[in-house]
Design a protein around this motif. Structure first.
Motif, PDB file in Angstrom:
ATOM      1  N   UNK A 150     127.894   6.504   2.377  1.00 54.71           N
ATOM      2  CA  UNK A 150     126.935   5.617   3.031  1.00 54.71           C
ATOM      3  C   UNK A 150     127.670   4.652   3.951  1.00 54.71           C
ATOM      4  N   UNK A 151     127.341   4.688   5.232  1.00 52.37           N
ATOM      5  CA  UNK A 151     127.931   3.773   6.207  1.00 52.37           C
ATOM      6  C   UNK A 151     127.051   2.552   6.422  1.00 52.37           C
ATOM      7  N   UNK A 152     125.766   2.777   6.373  1.00 58.29           N
ATOM      8  CA  UNK A 152     124.753   1.725   6.525  1.00 58.29           C
ATOM      9  C   UNK A 152     123.457   2.280   5.957  1.00 58.29           C
ATOM     10  N   UNK A 153     122.400   1.491   6.021  1.00 55.86           N
ATOM     11  CA  UNK A 153     121.124   1.949   5.490  1.00 55.86           C
ATOM     12  C   UNK A 153     120.666   3.212   6.205  1.00 55.86           C
ATOM     13  N   UNK A 154     120.561   4.327   5.450  1.00 55.84           N
ATOM     14  CA  UNK A 154     120.126   5.630   5.957  1.00 55.84           C
ATOM     15  C   UNK A 154     121.048   6.181   7.049  1.00 55.84           C
ATOM     16  N   UNK A 155     122.299   5.764   7.038  1.00 56.66           N
ATOM     17  CA  UNK A 155     123.314   6.300   7.950  1.00 56.66           C
ATOM     18  C   UNK A 155     124.481   6.786   7.097  1.00 56.66           C
ATOM     19  N   UNK A 156     124.793   8.080   7.193  1.00 59.55           N
ATOM     20  CA  UNK A 156     125.746   8.704   6.285  1.00 59.55           C
ATOM     21  C   UNK A 156     126.849   9.444   7.034  1.00 59.55           C
ATOM     22  N   UNK A 157     128.003   9.545   6.373  1.00 59.82           N
ATOM     23  CA  UNK A 157     129.077  10.430   6.800  1.00 59.82           C
ATOM     24  C   UNK A 157     129.096  11.594   5.820  1.00 59.82           C
TER      25      UNK A 157
END
Length: 283
Positions: free
Chosen positions: A184-191
């Motif tokens: 998880x990089x940010x809310x609803x943003x993934x690697x």
């Protein structure tokens, strides 16, 4: 019969030439808008989610918004898979469209082409989209994909550069990364990580039986209208029928489709391309 998603190849034109992708051998084709609307009227009986991907990059279409509007009119949610290279050609607000539930950026495309931009210049439009999504509190997912892992760690240097820019932009320290998990990089943003896969080919020496989710969790519709059981059959080798010539219902109920379904239930790959596909070993 209901599918988790149906892959619809709006166009088989990619605009790039990734060394790991065989799509450059296809004759260019694109689904006309009117035909797309007709297809969706049938598709929506079988799924709530469509994915703009098989071969090709939907961002090569300058009228992408019209396709998204048609999907919204048919009450379908959209997933987009793209190299991200052509993101700069659109107003970023387009990708906050209410019908979009997920955007996947295939980052290894940068490393497998002779790009005229730096890695940071390539990533910046994606970062700007993330910023805009967070500012406007849009409920959708953005996935940065590094699906290039192998035993030799051949892409490790490239991956570390990408991770550095992600850490800098999102102001996080990823530390010792577990490549088996999404981060998880940010809310609803993934690697998201995964290994390389081999596109199935009739020329492959591999032969095996096994199970596949083709025709159970998903199907694909190519840009020429050919219906295929799997999102990896970009050439339409397993041609179940053409949606321009027959209804999707009749295609799915055909003897050929039902035979594939029943055999997979017993872990039997009855089609030659399925026998030669190594992706099914993941299941």
């Amino acid at each position: 019969m209901k599918f988790n998603k149906i892959y619809i190849e709006l166009t088989n034109i990619c605009g790039l030439q990734c060394t790991f992708c065989p799509s450059k051998n296809n004759k260019p084709s694109t689904i006309p808008l009117k035909s797309f609307d007709t297809i969706l009227k049938q598709v929506k009986q079988y799924t709530n989610i469509i994915t703009f991907h098989i071969f090709g990059d939907p961002l090569t279409l300058s009228n992408l918004k019209e396709y998204l509007d048609i999907a919204q009119k048919n009450n379908l949610k959209v997933e987009i898979t793209t190299t991200g290279y052509f993101l700069k050609n659109f107003p970023l607000e387009l990708f906050l469209h209410p019908t979009i539930r997920q955007i996947n950026f295939s980052l290894n495309s940068y490393n497998k082409n002779e790009m005229k931009v730096t890695l940071l210049e390539y990533l910046e439009p994606m970062f700007n989209l993330c910023k805009l999504k967070l500012e406007q509190k849009i409920h959708s997912f953005i996935n940065f994909r590094l699906w290039n892992l192998d035993e030799d760690k051949s892409e490790d240097n490239f991956n570390q550069m990408v991770i550095h820019f992600l850490e800098t932009h999102f102001n996080i320290n990823l530390g010792n990364i577990d490549y088996q998990k999404s981060i998880r990089l940010e809310n609803q943003i993934l690697l998201d990580f995964d290994t390389y896969f081999e596109w199935p080919s009739l020329n492959s020496d591999h032969i095996s039986d096994g199970f596949c989710y083709g025709l159970s969790s998903h199907i694909g519709i190519l840009s020429n209208g050919t219906v295929v059981p799997c999102c990896l059959d970009g050439y339409g080798v397993i041609n179940l029928g053409n949606i321009y010539e027959n209804s999707l219902t009749s295609i799915l109920q055909s003897k050929k489709s039902q035979n594939i379904i029943e055999n997979f239930k017993n872990h039997i790959a009855c089609e030659e391309l399925c026998q030669k596909c190594t992706f099914k070993t993941r299941f």
